[in-house]
Design a protein around this motif. Structure first.
Motif, PDB file in Angstrom:
ATOM      1  N   ARG A  61       3.932  -3.016 -12.743  1.00 26.52           N
ATOM      2  CA  ARG A  61       2.764  -3.439 -11.963  1.00 26.52           C
ATOM      3  C   ARG A  61       2.882  -4.899 -11.569  1.00 26.52           C
ATOM      4  O   ARG A  61       2.545  -5.285 -10.456  1.00 26.52           O
ATOM      5  N   LEU A  62       3.337  -5.703 -12.498  1.00 22.12           N
ATOM      6  CA  LEU A  62       3.537  -7.120 -12.208  1.00 22.12           C
ATOM      7  C   LEU A  62       4.602  -7.303 -11.130  1.00 22.12           C
ATOM      8  O   LEU A  62       4.463  -8.139 -10.234  1.00 22.12           O
ATOM      9  N   LEU A  63       5.668  -6.503 -11.196  1.00 24.00           N
ATOM     10  CA  LEU A  63       6.714  -6.545 -10.178  1.00 24.00           C
ATOM     11  C   LEU A  63       6.160  -6.145  -8.808  1.00 24.00           C
ATOM     12  O   LEU A  63       6.479  -6.775  -7.791  1.00 24.00           O
ATOM     13  N   LEU A  64       5.304  -5.126  -8.772  1.00 26.39           N
ATOM     14  CA  LEU A  64       4.695  -4.712  -7.507  1.00 26.39           C
ATOM     15  C   LEU A  64       3.804  -5.810  -6.926  1.00 26.39           C
ATOM     16  O   LEU A  64       3.809  -6.030  -5.706  1.00 26.39           O
ATOM     17  N   ILE A  65       3.065  -6.498  -7.773  1.00 23.05           N
ATOM     18  CA  ILE A  65       2.214  -7.585  -7.281  1.00 23.05           C
ATOM     19  C   ILE A  65       3.079  -8.700  -6.700  1.00 23.05           C
ATOM     20  O   ILE A  65       2.772  -9.255  -5.644  1.00 23.05           O
ATOM     21  N   PHE A  66       4.176  -9.009  -7.380  1.00 26.25           N
ATOM     22  CA  PHE A  66       5.087 -10.041  -6.876  1.00 26.25           C
ATOM     23  C   PHE A  66       5.692  -9.637  -5.530  1.00 26.25           C
ATOM     24  O   PHE A  66       5.731 -10.430  -4.588  1.00 26.25           O
ATOM     25  N   LEU A  67       6.162  -8.393  -5.429  1.00 32.39           N
ATOM     26  CA  LEU A  67       6.747  -7.920  -4.164  1.00 32.39           C
ATOM     27  C   LEU A  67       5.692  -7.819  -3.059  1.00 32.39           C
ATOM     28  O   LEU A  67       5.993  -8.097  -1.890  1.00 32.39           O
ATOM     29  N   ASP A  68       4.481  -7.436  -3.417  1.00 33.92           N
ATOM     30  CA  ASP A  68       3.398  -7.410  -2.423  1.00 33.92           C
ATOM     31  C   ASP A  68       3.138  -8.810  -1.876  1.00 33.92           C
ATOM     32  O   ASP A  68       2.918  -8.986  -0.674  1.00 33.92           O
ATOM     33  N   ILE A 117      -3.518  -9.123  16.644  1.00 35.23           N
ATOM     34  CA  ILE A 117      -4.793  -8.937  15.948  1.00 35.23           C
ATOM     35  C   ILE A 117      -4.633  -7.907  14.832  1.00 35.23           C
ATOM     36  O   ILE A 117      -5.139  -8.090  13.718  1.00 35.23           O
ATOM     37  N   GLY A 118      -3.898  -6.826  15.099  1.00 34.80           N
ATOM     38  CA  GLY A 118      -3.639  -5.827  14.062  1.00 34.80           C
ATOM     39  C   GLY A 118      -2.858  -6.386  12.898  1.00 34.80           C
ATOM     40  O   GLY A 118      -3.115  -6.050  11.740  1.00 34.80           O
ATOM     41  N   SER A 119      -1.919  -7.257  13.183  1.00 39.46           N
ATOM     42  CA  SER A 119      -1.119  -7.857  12.116  1.00 39.46           C
ATOM     43  C   SER A 119      -1.960  -8.795  11.256  1.00 39.46           C
ATOM     44  O   SER A 119      -1.822  -8.814  10.028  1.00 39.46           O
ATOM     45  N   PHE A 120      -2.838  -9.570  11.877  1.00 39.57           N
ATOM     46  CA  PHE A 120      -3.722 -10.432  11.089  1.00 39.57           C
ATOM     47  C   PHE A 120      -4.710  -9.601  10.276  1.00 39.57           C
ATOM     48  O   PHE A 120      -5.076  -9.973   9.159  1.00 39.57           O
ATOM     49  N   GLY A 121      -5.143  -8.466  10.803  1.00 38.55           N
ATOM     50  CA  GLY A 121      -5.982  -7.549  10.025  1.00 38.55           C
ATOM     51  C   GLY A 121      -5.235  -6.994   8.826  1.00 38.55           C
ATOM     52  O   GLY A 121      -5.797  -6.870   7.726  1.00 38.55           O
ATOM     53  N   ALA A 122      -3.960  -6.665   9.009  1.00 41.31           N
ATOM     54  CA  ALA A 122      -3.142  -6.185   7.893  1.00 41.31           C
ATOM     55  C   ALA A 122      -2.971  -7.267   6.836  1.00 41.31           C
ATOM     56  O   ALA A 122      -2.941  -6.972   5.633  1.00 41.31           O
ATOM     57  N   MET A 123      -2.891  -8.522   7.265  1.00 42.83           N
ATOM     58  CA  MET A 123      -2.790  -9.621   6.301  1.00 42.83           C
ATOM     59  C   MET A 123      -4.035  -9.683   5.419  1.00 42.83           C
ATOM     60  O   MET A 123      -3.927  -9.846   4.198  1.00 42.83           O
ATOM     61  N   VAL A 124      -5.195  -9.524   6.007  1.00 44.41           N
ATOM     62  CA  VAL A 124      -6.438  -9.566   5.243  1.00 44.41           C
ATOM     63  C   VAL A 124      -6.496  -8.415   4.247  1.00 44.41           C
ATOM     64  O   VAL A 124      -6.857  -8.600   3.074  1.00 44.41           O
ATOM     65  N   VAL A 125      -6.111  -7.227   4.691  1.00 40.11           N
ATOM     66  CA  VAL A 125      -6.111  -6.065   3.798  1.00 40.11           C
ATOM     67  C   VAL A 125      -5.110  -6.261   2.656  1.00 40.11           C
ATOM     68  O   VAL A 125      -5.417  -5.939   1.492  1.00 40.11           O
ATOM     69  N   MET A 126      -3.944  -6.804   2.955  1.00 37.14           N
ATOM     70  CA  MET A 126      -2.958  -7.042   1.898  1.00 37.14           C
ATOM     71  C   MET A 126      -3.451  -8.080   0.891  1.00 37.14           C
ATOM     72  O   MET A 126      -3.210  -7.939  -0.310  1.00 37.14           O
ATOM     73  N   ILE A 127      -4.128  -9.109   1.356  1.00 38.66           N
ATOM     74  CA  ILE A 127      -4.686 -10.097   0.430  1.00 38.66           C
ATOM     75  C   ILE A 127      -5.694  -9.436  -0.501  1.00 38.66           C
ATOM     76  O   ILE A 127      -5.680  -9.659  -1.726  1.00 38.66           O
ATOM     77  N   LEU A 128      -6.564  -8.605   0.050  1.00 37.38           N
ATOM     78  CA  LEU A 128      -7.542  -7.910  -0.782  1.00 37.38           C
ATOM     79  C   LEU A 128      -6.871  -6.981  -1.791  1.00 37.38           C
ATOM     80  O   LEU A 128      -7.282  -6.910  -2.953  1.00 37.38           O
ATOM     81  N   LEU A 129      -5.836  -6.266  -1.357  1.00 38.06           N
ATOM     82  CA  LEU A 129      -5.134  -5.366  -2.275  1.00 38.06           C
ATOM     83  C   LEU A 129      -4.424  -6.122  -3.396  1.00 38.06           C
ATOM     84  O   LEU A 129      -4.428  -5.682  -4.549  1.00 38.06           O
ATOM     85  N   LEU A 131      -5.316  -9.052  -4.606  1.00 38.79           N
ATOM     86  CA  LEU A 131      -6.360  -9.535  -5.512  1.00 38.79           C
ATOM     87  C   LEU A 131      -6.895  -8.422  -6.402  1.00 38.79           C
ATOM     88  O   LEU A 131      -7.084  -8.617  -7.614  1.00 38.79           O
ATOM     89  N   LEU A 132      -7.142  -7.250  -5.831  1.00 36.27           N
ATOM     90  CA  LEU A 132      -7.626  -6.125  -6.632  1.00 36.27           C
ATOM     91  C   LEU A 132      -6.597  -5.683  -7.665  1.00 36.27           C
ATOM     92  O   LEU A 132      -6.950  -5.358  -8.803  1.00 36.27           O
ATOM     93  N   SER A 133      -5.333  -5.687  -7.305  1.00 34.77           N
ATOM     94  CA  SER A 133      -4.281  -5.321  -8.257  1.00 34.77           C
ATOM     95  C   SER A 133      -4.179  -6.336  -9.384  1.00 34.77           C
ATOM     96  O   SER A 133      -4.004  -5.967 -10.548  1.00 34.77           O
ATOM     97  N   ALA A 134      -4.280  -7.597  -9.058  1.00 34.02           N
ATOM     98  CA  ALA A 134      -4.209  -8.637 -10.087  1.00 34.02           C
ATOM     99  C   ALA A 134      -5.403  -8.560 -11.028  1.00 34.02           C
ATOM    100  O   ALA A 134      -5.262  -8.727 -12.252  1.00 34.02           O
ATOM    101  N   ILE A 135      -6.573  -8.297 -10.486  1.00 29.87           N
ATOM    102  CA  ILE A 135      -7.774  -8.161 -11.336  1.00 29.87           C
ATOM    103  C   ILE A 135      -7.640  -6.948 -12.245  1.00 29.87           C
ATOM    104  O   ILE A 135      -7.955  -7.014 -13.431  1.00 29.87           O
ATOM    105  N   ALA A 136      -7.157  -5.833 -11.698  1.00 29.51           N
ATOM    106  CA  ALA A 136      -6.976  -4.625 -12.524  1.00 29.51           C
ATOM    107  C   ALA A 136      -5.944  -4.847 -13.621  1.00 29.51           C
ATOM    108  O   ALA A 136      -6.099  -4.366 -14.739  1.00 29.51           O
ATOM    109  N   LEU A 137      -4.893  -5.585 -13.324  1.00 32.78           N
ATOM    110  CA  LEU A 137      -3.852  -5.864 -14.327  1.00 32.78           C
ATOM    111  C   LEU A 137      -4.380  -6.798 -15.410  1.00 32.78           C
ATOM    112  O   LEU A 137      -4.050  -6.634 -16.578  1.00 32.78           O
ATOM    113  N   SER A 138      -5.205  -7.760 -15.026  1.00 27.64           N
ATOM    114  CA  SER A 138      -5.715  -8.705 -16.024  1.00 27.64           C
ATOM    115  C   SER A 138      -6.743  -8.062 -16.950  1.00 27.64           C
ATOM    116  O   SER A 138      -6.913  -8.515 -18.073  1.00 27.64           O
TER     117      SER A 138
END
Length: 140
Positions: A61-68, A117-129, A131-138
């Motif tokens: 999971r930590l590796l996935l967060i790093f690669l994300d 615009i779609g790419s910047f939207g994907a950036m926002v979604v990736m940031i949220l994902l 953050l959610l992954s890091a919170i779930a791991l912690s």
């Protein structure tokens, strides 16, 4: 973005101006960066599903967060570089004698702006994902 092109006639039908995304290396980098990130996200989906089923795999999971985070950096680099070119296409630069091409190539500029615009939207979604992954791991 990969299919973006437009051709304009100039005086006769034999002389034409053509605009393609591949004419600009920055837009080519944008397409390649988004393709790499898309392939990574598709390939990491099964591993993410395994993590939902088995909750004890903390190292992967930590590796996935790093690669994300690395893929987020790649998308950000591609989108930022393409944003500079899109700005020049819309506004031009008088000091450098770069003309704004969006008055002539309307659909070309609309398509590259839409994909940006779609790419910047994907950036926002990736940031949220991330953050959610890091919170779930912690929490575990």
């Amino acid at each position: 973005m990969g299919t973006t092109n437009e051709t304009l006639p100039f005086f006769t039908q034999f002389i034409r101006f053509k605009a393609q995304y591949s004419d600009l290396p920055t837009l080519t980098f944008f397409v390649v960066a988004n393709s790499i990130v898309c392939a990574y996200l598709i390939l990491s989906l099964p591993l993410s599903i395994v993590h939902i089923i088995r909750s004890r795999a903390k190292f992967s999971r930590l590796l996935l967060i790093f690669l994300d985070a690395a893929m987020l950096a790649l998308v950000t680099a591609g989108a930022s570089a393409a944003a500079a070119i899109v700005y020049l296409a819309h506004k031009g630069n008088v000091r450098a004698n770069w003309l704004a091409i969006c008055q002539q190539f309307d659909s070309f500029c609309e398509r590259i702006s839409g994909s940006l615009i779609g790419s910047f939207g994907a950036m926002v979604v990736m940031i949220l994902l991330i953050l959610l992954s890091a919170i779930a791991l912690s929490r575990r």
